[in-house]
Design an enzyme around this catalytic site. Structure first.
Site, PDB file in Angstrom:
ATOM      1  N   CYS A  39       6.415 -23.008 -39.316  1.00  0.00           N
ATOM      2  CA  CYS A  39       6.300 -21.581 -39.734  1.00  0.00           C
ATOM      3  C   CYS A  39       7.419 -20.943 -38.673  1.00  0.00           C
ATOM      4  O   CYS A  39       7.170 -20.799 -37.632  1.00  0.00           O
ATOM      5  CB  CYS A  39       4.996 -21.208 -39.498  1.00  0.00           C
ATOM      6  SG  CYS A  39       4.960 -19.064 -39.185  1.00  0.00           S
ATOM      7  N   CYS A  42       6.003 -17.773 -36.871  1.00  0.00           N
ATOM      8  CA  CYS A  42       5.210 -18.416 -35.680  1.00  0.00           C
ATOM      9  C   CYS A  42       5.992 -18.664 -34.317  1.00  0.00           C
ATOM     10  O   CYS A  42       5.648 -18.195 -33.250  1.00  0.00           O
ATOM     11  CB  CYS A  42       4.463 -19.580 -35.905  1.00  0.00           C
ATOM     12  SG  CYS A  42       3.356 -19.401 -37.488  1.00  0.00           S
TER      13      CYS A  42
END
Length: 114
Positions: A39, A42
């Site tokens: 991600c 993230c």
């Protein structure tokens, strides 16, 4: 600092099995970040989490849950997109932020509950 997904991060990794102890039974408010190694947003959040861990040392705990490896907590709390950051206090979810939010958003969440 712990290496996670090739990145160093101060946040403690937690598993589904540790969630009760590390989050729900914590004696300080706990920021829980649901994330995954693949991600991109993230990864953008990690330096902010490190700053939060340092800035609020002893006042909060920052815990990360890898949703690919620990699906039980993610399912239980209805995680639909990552990163999702939740603040828990005294065993209850008290706030939530979805996405790679700015540090000011996370600080606002924390300061309301200190």
């Amino acid at each position: 600092a712990r290496g996670v997904g090739g990145l160093r991060c101060l946040a403690e990794p937690a598993t589904d099995a540790q969630f009760q102890e590390m989050v729900l039974q914590s004696d300080v408010p706990t920021l829980v970040v649901f994330w995954a190694t693949w991600c991109g947003p993230c990864r953008m959040l990690k330096p902010i989490l490190d700053e939060m861990e340092s800035d609020y040392s002893g006042k909060i705990k920052v815990v990360q849950i890898n949703t690919d490896e620990n699906q039980q907590a993610a399912t239980e709390y209805g995680i639909r997109s990552i990163p999702t950051t939740m603040l828990f206090k005294e065993g209850e979810r008290v706030d939530i932020a979805i996405g790679a939010v700015p540090k000011s958003t996370l600080e606002g969440m924390v300061q309301k509950h200190l």
